[in-house]
Design a protein around this motif. Structure first.
Motif, PDB file in Angstrom:
ATOM      1  N   LEU A 133       1.587  -3.487  -3.656  1.00 47.40           N
ATOM      2  CA  LEU A 133       0.943  -3.820  -4.922  1.00 47.40           C
ATOM      3  C   LEU A 133      -0.413  -4.467  -4.643  1.00 47.40           C
ATOM      4  CD1 LEU A 133       3.832  -5.279  -7.134  1.00 47.40           C
ATOM      5  CD2 LEU A 133       2.868  -2.960  -7.102  1.00 47.40           C
ATOM      6  N   ALA A 134      -1.421  -4.021  -5.397  1.00 50.59           N
ATOM      7  CA  ALA A 134      -2.784  -4.498  -5.143  1.00 50.59           C
ATOM      8  C   ALA A 134      -2.885  -6.016  -5.294  1.00 50.59           C
ATOM      9  CB  ALA A 134      -3.759  -3.798  -6.088  1.00 50.59           C
ATOM     10  N   GLY A 135      -2.096  -6.579  -6.224  1.00 51.24           N
ATOM     11  CA  GLY A 135      -2.150  -8.019  -6.452  1.00 51.24           C
ATOM     12  C   GLY A 135      -1.683  -8.837  -5.262  1.00 51.24           C
ATOM     13  N   SER A 136      -0.949  -8.203  -4.339  1.00 52.38           N
ATOM     14  CA  SER A 136      -0.463  -8.948  -3.178  1.00 52.38           C
ATOM     15  C   SER A 136      -1.364  -8.742  -1.953  1.00 52.38           C
ATOM     16  CB  SER A 136       0.975  -8.536  -2.847  1.00 52.38           C
ATOM     17  OG  SER A 136       0.991  -7.196  -2.383  1.00 52.38           O
ATOM     18  N   LEU A 137      -2.471  -8.031  -2.099  1.00 54.21           N
ATOM     19  CA  LEU A 137      -3.428  -7.901  -0.993  1.00 54.21           C
ATOM     20  C   LEU A 137      -4.208  -9.208  -0.846  1.00 54.21           C
ATOM     21  CD1 LEU A 137      -5.025  -4.428  -1.871  1.00 54.21           C
ATOM     22  CD2 LEU A 137      -3.355  -4.867  -0.057  1.00 54.21           C
ATOM     23  N   SER A 138      -4.755  -9.436   0.341  1.00 46.29           N
ATOM     24  CA  SER A 138      -5.638 -10.596   0.526  1.00 46.29           C
ATOM     25  C   SER A 138      -6.919 -10.368  -0.278  1.00 46.29           C
ATOM     26  CB  SER A 138      -5.979 -10.771   2.000  1.00 46.29           C
ATOM     27  OG  SER A 138      -6.936  -9.793   2.383  1.00 46.29           O
ATOM     28  N   GLY A 139      -7.686 -11.434  -0.463  1.00 50.16           N
ATOM     29  CA  GLY A 139      -8.935 -11.319  -1.221  1.00 50.16           C
ATOM     30  C   GLY A 139      -9.874 -10.272  -0.635  1.00 50.16           C
ATOM     31  N   GLY A 140      -9.996 -10.267   0.690  1.00 49.36           N
ATOM     32  CA  GLY A 140     -10.888  -9.296   1.346  1.00 49.36           C
ATOM     33  C   GLY A 140     -10.380  -7.877   1.188  1.00 49.36           C
ATOM     34  N   GLU A 141      -9.057  -7.722   1.254  1.00 46.57           N
ATOM     35  CA  GLU A 141      -8.477  -6.383   1.071  1.00 46.57           C
ATOM     36  C   GLU A 141      -8.650  -5.910  -0.365  1.00 46.57           C
ATOM     37  OE1 GLU A 141      -4.968  -6.948   4.467  1.00 46.57           O
ATOM     38  OE2 GLU A 141      -4.519  -7.279   2.350  1.00 46.57           O
ATOM     39  N   GLN A 142      -8.547  -6.829  -1.310  1.00 43.02           N
ATOM     40  CA  GLN A 142      -8.756  -6.434  -2.714  1.00 43.02           C
ATOM     41  C   GLN A 142     -10.205  -5.991  -2.922  1.00 43.02           C
ATOM     42  OE1 GLN A 142      -7.243  -9.000  -5.842  1.00 43.02           O
ATOM     43  NE2 GLN A 142      -5.504  -9.560  -4.574  1.00 43.02           N
ATOM     44  N   GLN A 143     -11.117  -6.697  -2.248  1.00 40.65           N
ATOM     45  CA  GLN A 143     -12.527  -6.317  -2.352  1.00 40.65           C
ATOM     46  C   GLN A 143     -12.743  -4.920  -1.766  1.00 40.65           C
ATOM     47  OE1 GLN A 143     -15.104  -8.223  -3.890  1.00 40.65           O
ATOM     48  NE2 GLN A 143     -15.809  -6.107  -3.749  1.00 40.65           N
ATOM     49  N   MET A 144     -12.078  -4.685  -0.626  1.00 39.71           N
ATOM     50  CA  MET A 144     -12.163  -3.374   0.019  1.00 39.71           C
ATOM     51  C   MET A 144     -11.626  -2.295  -0.926  1.00 39.71           C
ATOM     52  SD  MET A 144     -10.281  -2.489   3.611  1.00 39.71           S
ATOM     53  CE  MET A 144     -11.078  -3.708   4.612  1.00 39.71           C
ATOM     54  N   LEU A 145     -10.507  -2.602  -1.583  1.00 45.44           N
ATOM     55  CA  LEU A 145      -9.912  -1.644  -2.515  1.00 45.44           C
ATOM     56  C   LEU A 145     -10.834  -1.400  -3.716  1.00 45.44           C
ATOM     57  CD1 LEU A 145      -7.581   0.150  -3.470  1.00 45.44           C
ATOM     58  CD2 LEU A 145      -6.450  -1.907  -4.373  1.00 45.44           C
ATOM     59  N   ALA A 146     -11.461  -2.471  -4.203  1.00 48.71           N
ATOM     60  CA  ALA A 146     -12.375  -2.304  -5.346  1.00 48.71           C
ATOM     61  C   ALA A 146     -13.519  -1.365  -4.973  1.00 48.71           C
ATOM     62  CB  ALA A 146     -12.918  -3.668  -5.798  1.00 48.71           C
ATOM     63  N   VAL A 147     -14.020  -1.504  -3.751  1.00 47.92           N
ATOM     64  CA  VAL A 147     -15.102  -0.628  -3.297  1.00 47.92           C
ATOM     65  C   VAL A 147     -14.572   0.792  -3.113  1.00 47.92           C
ATOM     66  CG1 VAL A 147     -16.729  -0.166  -1.410  1.00 47.92           C
ATOM     67  CG2 VAL A 147     -16.410  -2.514  -2.228  1.00 47.92           C
TER      68      VAL A 147
END
Ligand code: ATP
Length: 236
Positions: A133-147
């Protein structure tokens, strides 16, 4: 001709001018950063370029097309996408589902799958975590996913608003690596950052804004190495 060319951009909110006469350009395969203190007008500039702020003057030309009368969703379809401040992935969906949504306008399921494969090649960490689940990614990983999600629409230019905001130093580094990879894929990047030191390291050129105006611009290496500029504008 530059991929993006902004000329004499002016933005106002209810009669109060927030961006005065801003001109800038971004080429393909180039990272350009827009620096400046809080309230300098950086986000307003990005929002005006992506058509979210209709109350603007000046010209914005993207890939040879003037965008003045083009609606924001159409601008995105033409290949100019913005990753807004604050990451905003869909936390209750998996990494793969987030990417699929980013590719919703792909011409076919096959093209969407190809783009997903390209995303995973670019960001192997997302492949490892595709069912998480995207909500359980680290902040940096969420940023990577957003990009990565923004790249699923196959844009030519990505605008990133403070991608390193609120991240730990290690994750800031990872985020800038992500930005480098976007450039390596041949895209143009317009990067808004408060983190001036890091942004100048990764960028090819920079513009510094103060009170809604561009007060300085040039090669990032030059700005980075000018002690007066650093203390006067960048707080470094
Ligand atoms: P930050 O780094 O704090 O995000 P910024 O450089 O991105 O700052 P903007 O958010 O573009 O700056 O703001 C520029 C100016 O416009 C500020 O004075 C701000 O208060 C004003 N402003 C921004 N959004 C609005 C709005 N919706 N209504 C009125 N004024 C606004």
């Amino acid at each position: 001709m530059p991929l993006l060319e902004v000329s004499a951009l002016r933005v106002s909110y209810g009669g109060v001018v927030a961006v005065h006469d801003v001109s800038l350009s971004v080429e393909r395969g180039e990272i350009v950063c827009l620096l400046g203190a809080n309230g300098a007008g950086k986000s307003s500039t990005l929002m005006a370029i992506s058509g979210v702020l209709p109350d603007r003057e000046g010209t914005v030309t993207f890939d040879g097309r003037e965008l003045a009368r083009v609606a924001s969703h159409e601008i995105a379809r033409l290949g100019l996408v913005q990753v807004p401040e604050g990451r905003r992935v869909f936390p209750e969906m998996t990494v793969a589902e987030n990417l699929q949504i980013g590719g919703i306008r792909a011409p076919s399921a096959q093209v969407r799958t190809q783009r997903m494969e390209r995303s995973y090649e670019m960001f192997p960490r997302l492949l490892e975590r595709r069912d998480q689940l995207a909500g359980s990614l680290s902040g940096g990983e969420q940023q990577m996913l957003a990009v990565a999600r923004a790249l699923m629409s196959d844009p030519a230019l990505v605008m990133l608003d403070e991608p390193s905001l609120g991240l730990s130093p290690a994750l800031v580094e990872a985020t800038f690596d992500t930005v480098r990879q976007v450039r390596e894929a041949g895209l143009g990047v317009l990067l808004v950052e408060q983190n001036a030191g890091e942004a100048l390291e990764v960028s090819d050129r920079a513009y510094v804004m103060e009170n809604g105006r561009v007060v300085l611009s040039g090669p990032a290496s030059q700005i980075r190495n000018d002690p007066q500029v650093k203390s006067a504008y960048l707080g470094l």
